[in-house]
Design a protein around this motif. Structure first.
Motif, PDB file in Angstrom:
ATOM      1  N   GLY A   1      34.329  38.318  45.972  1.00 14.24           N
ATOM      2  CA  GLY A   1      33.470  39.430  45.605  1.00 14.24           C
ATOM      3  C   GLY A   1      33.174  40.360  46.775  1.00 14.24           C
ATOM      4  O   GLY A   1      32.161  41.058  46.766  1.00 14.24           O
ATOM      5  N   TRP A   2      34.044  40.361  47.775  1.00 12.12           N
ATOM      6  CA  TRP A   2      33.842  41.177  48.966  1.00 12.12           C
ATOM      7  C   TRP A   2      34.600  42.490  48.878  1.00 12.12           C
ATOM      8  O   TRP A   2      35.724  42.543  48.377  1.00 12.12           O
ATOM      9  CB  TRP A   2      34.311  40.434  50.212  1.00 12.12           C
TER      10      TRP A   2
ATOM     11  N   THR B   1      42.037  48.556  58.838  1.00 10.55           N
ATOM     12  CA  THR B   1      42.952  47.445  59.116  1.00 10.55           C
ATOM     13  C   THR B   1      43.143  46.592  57.876  1.00 10.55           C
ATOM     14  O   THR B   1      44.277  46.236  57.527  1.00 10.55           O
ATOM     15  CB  THR B   1      42.426  46.586  60.284  1.00 10.55           C
ATOM     16  N   ILE B   2      42.051  46.272  57.202  1.00 13.82           N
ATOM     17  CA  ILE B   2      42.149  45.461  55.981  1.00 13.82           C
ATOM     18  C   ILE B   2      42.969  46.195  54.931  1.00 13.82           C
ATOM     19  O   ILE B   2      43.854  45.606  54.296  1.00 13.82           O
ATOM     20  CB  ILE B   2      40.745  45.119  55.429  1.00 13.82           C
ATOM     21  N   ASN B   3      42.714  47.492  54.759  1.00 14.04           N
ATOM     22  CA  ASN B   3      43.475  48.271  53.792  1.00 14.04           C
ATOM     23  C   ASN B   3      44.955  48.274  54.141  1.00 14.04           C
ATOM     24  O   ASN B   3      45.802  48.108  53.262  1.00 14.04           O
ATOM     25  CB  ASN B   3      42.934  49.700  53.724  1.00 14.04           C
TER      26      ASN B   3
ATOM     27  N   LYS C   1      44.213  40.454  49.264  1.00 17.79           N
ATOM     28  CA  LYS C   1      43.342  41.113  48.282  1.00 17.79           C
ATOM     29  C   LYS C   1      42.853  40.111  47.233  1.00 17.79           C
ATOM     30  O   LYS C   1      41.681  40.144  46.831  1.00 17.79           O
ATOM     31  CB  LYS C   1      44.083  42.274  47.619  1.00 17.79           C
ATOM     32  N   HIS C   2      43.726  39.221  46.784  1.00 13.25           N
ATOM     33  CA  HIS C   2      43.347  38.196  45.812  1.00 13.25           C
ATOM     34  C   HIS C   2      42.178  37.353  46.329  1.00 13.25           C
ATOM     35  O   HIS C   2      41.180  37.151  45.627  1.00 13.25           O
ATOM     36  CB  HIS C   2      44.558  37.309  45.503  1.00 13.25           C
ATOM     37  N   TYR C   3      42.315  36.859  47.558  1.00 12.44           N
ATOM     38  CA  TYR C   3      41.263  36.005  48.126  1.00 12.44           C
ATOM     39  C   TYR C   3      39.984  36.811  48.391  1.00 12.44           C
ATOM     40  O   TYR C   3      38.879  36.305  48.163  1.00 12.44           O
ATOM     41  CB  TYR C   3      41.753  35.325  49.404  1.00 12.44           C
TER      42      TYR C   3
END
Length: 79
Positions: free
Chosen positions: A24-25, A40-42, A17-19
């Motif tokens: 800004g994505w 998947t990202i979540n 999440k930091h990266y």
């Protein structure tokens, strides 16, 4: 003698999440760039899912960092 502690005892610091936010994505944008679902990202960001090695490698390459920079394992072997 156990070589490893229980996997439930492990603590991996997840910095995805930091990266992502530093770029800004949104989760959807990162998912699109990686060819996976937003869900998947979540799930990775909320520690509900550990990414496969190929996905972790793609994530690291996308951000220009090493896998250990995204997922910091604080596990230490027993003496």
């Amino acid at each position: 003698m156990h070589l490893f502690n229980s996997l439930s005892d492990r603590h991996v610091e997840n910095r995805l999440k930091h990266y992502r936010e530093a770029q800004g994505w949104s989760q959807g944008e990162l998912a699109r760039r990686l060819g996976v679902s937003r869900q998947t990202i979540n799930a990775v960001e909320t520690d509900k899912y550990d990414p496969s090695l190929p996905l972790a490698l793609r994530m690291a390459r996308l951000f220009g960092v090493g896998v250990p920079d995204l997922f910091i394992d604080h596990w230490e072997p027993e003496a």
